[in-house]
Design a protein around this motif. Sequence first.
Motif, mmCIF file in Angstrom:
data_model
loop_
_atom_site.group_PDB
_atom_site.id
_atom_site.type_symbol
_atom_site.label_atom_id
_atom_site.label_comp_id
_atom_site.label_asym_id
_atom_site.label_seq_id
_atom_site.Cartn_x
_atom_site.Cartn_y
_atom_site.Cartn_z
ATOM 1 N N ARG A 1 0.831 -1.202 0.000
ATOM 2 C CA ARG A 1 0.000 0.000 0.000
ATOM 3 C C ARG A 1 0.873 1.262 0.000
ATOM 4 O O ARG A 1 1.781 1.399 0.799
ATOM 5 C CB ARG A 1 -0.946 0.006 1.193
ATOM 6 N N HIS A 2 0.548 2.160 -0.933
ATOM 7 C CA HIS A 2 1.224 3.466 -1.071
ATOM 8 C C HIS A 2 2.735 3.316 -1.300
ATOM 9 O O HIS A 2 3.510 4.178 -0.900
ATOM 10 C CB HIS A 2 0.965 4.333 0.170
ATOM 11 N N PHE A 3 3.120 2.232 -1.941
ATOM 12 C CA PHE A 3 4.537 2.002 -2.219
ATOM 13 C C PHE A 3 4.633 1.412 -3.638
ATOM 14 O O PHE A 3 4.713 0.196 -3.820
ATOM 15 C CB PHE A 3 5.136 1.041 -1.187
ATOM 16 N N PRO A 4 4.612 2.285 -4.664
ATOM 17 C CA PRO A 4 4.574 1.796 -6.057
ATOM 18 C C PRO A 4 5.767 0.930 -6.440
ATOM 19 O O PRO A 4 5.609 0.000 -7.248
ATOM 20 C CB PRO A 4 4.528 3.083 -6.891
ATOM 21 N N TYR A 5 6.925 1.176 -5.899
ATOM 22 C CA TYR A 5 8.084 0.346 -6.224
ATOM 23 C C TYR A 5 7.852 -1.097 -5.769
ATOM 24 O O TYR A 5 8.161 -2.057 -6.492
ATOM 25 C CB TYR A 5 9.343 0.918 -5.565
ATOM 26 N N ALA A 6 7.298 -1.257 -4.551
ATOM 27 C CA ALA A 6 7.012 -2.601 -4.053
ATOM 28 C C ALA A 6 5.936 -3.264 -4.903
ATOM 29 O O ALA A 6 5.992 -4.480 -5.166
ATOM 30 C CB ALA A 6 6.580 -2.533 -2.601
ATOM 31 N N GLN A 7 4.941 -2.500 -5.404
ATOM 32 C CA GLN A 7 3.898 -3.062 -6.262
ATOM 33 C C GLN A 7 4.485 -3.548 -7.582
ATOM 34 O O GLN A 7 4.105 -4.610 -8.102
ATOM 35 C CB GLN A 7 2.813 -2.007 -6.518
ATOM 36 N N GLN A 8 5.430 -2.774 -8.113
ATOM 37 C CA GLN A 8 6.083 -3.169 -9.356
ATOM 38 C C GLN A 8 6.870 -4.470 -9.167
ATOM 39 O O GLN A 8 6.796 -5.385 -10.000
ATOM 40 C CB GLN A 8 7.001 -2.038 -9.830
#
Length: 459
Positions: A298-305
């Motif tokens: 959540r709220h961490f686009p690098y981790a989502q990628q």
Amino acid sequence: MSPWAGLLCTAAKVNLLVLLVAVVFSWSSLSDRVPEFALTKIEESDIKDDSGNEPVTEDDADPEDLEVFYPTHQWQTLRPGQAVPAGSHVRLNLQTGEREAKLPDSEDGHTGQGSRRKRLGKVDVDANSFTSQELKEALAKMKASEKAERKAQEEEVRKKFRPIEQLKEEFEKLNMKMETDYEIMVKLISKFNSSASTLDEKVAALYDLEYYVHQVDNAKDFLSMGGLRLMIEGLNSTEAALKEHAAFVLGAALSSNPKVQIEAIEGGALQKLLVILATEQPLAVRKKALFALSSMLRHFPYAQQQFLKLGGLQVLRSLFRQRGMETLHVRVVTLLYDLIMEKMLLEGSQHGEQMAEKLQQYRQVRLVPAVLEQDWCAVPPTLLAMPEHDTREKVLKLVGVLMAFCREHYRGDPALGTALGLLRSEYEELAAQEQREGDKDGYFGELLGSINTIIQELG
């Protein structure tokens, strides 16, 4: 002397005698009456009460008694400041200019011998006749009663509470010391990492750590003292209880804490969490692992990628094909909805230079294409049959947000149309009941609105 002169003299004497008798009779008659307003001053020494005793005069009265007026059945002069008992007769002496008062005469001619009495404390006091000594005795008894009652209350308080001096002595004997959160976390980490600690002691230490690392500052301290590294290593433990609680502490430290999120993904936490979710593990362990994964993404686009690159979406999709994982389905649907909405809200908002950089990071997250590719459109409709209203609400939200991408799939799914029809009938009745109870914008009315919107878009 002539006969006429003698006769006139005799007549004059008779007239004078008659006049004198009339005056005396008139004076006697007036002295027997009690005028409504006295025109003469009556000496107090000449006034007697019914018993024949002279009343107490101002000169004979005790100085403490002057504040209280003692009425009798004879008129007495009132001193300034004296209170007149209720029901007394008061008049103004026009000759002296002073106020006078007396007791009223009873209608049956008696003089109020059976006057009303009142209770003052524990002493009977005549409301119309009392002395200063009686008042003093009553007041003394009241004070004594209050003092005894207050003393009893103090004794009761002493039984319940201890004096502050005694408490201070006991604290000094115990040598108690207030510890900071930092010091407590150091001790808990030491207990968890100690080879001398039992499994139960390690689990208890992790349970307490989860409470402290919820705070952002404590989570940063937890990171600096090496606690985060120990939790990531704990995900590899052979003990299910340690693995479960290590994931629990990790998820609490990751929540809304970018610094800890960065350190965790660089420390390999993402891979370890996906391994737990993809392999045979107890349900409790998978729950805590999914909680930690959600806190990281959540709220961490690098981790989502990185999550998409490591096949994280396929791992979550596989949970819907396994038995006994139903309690995780709603958590996965909620996470997927949050990630899609997070990106959509950022794209639709006004942003400055810093947010523009973050938006650029989100654009590299190809979440929706991966959702369509892995057939996530078929997942939400199967969950609408669950009985919990909260679960239905979350599934309806995901259906609504996926409508732009999954409309054709939804139109060709007869099970979805049937489920929506049944839900609309159920929530129409519940919403109507809410309105009858005065709740025009109730919870069931909102769910009914979501269902009608989806049906309208599919029509």
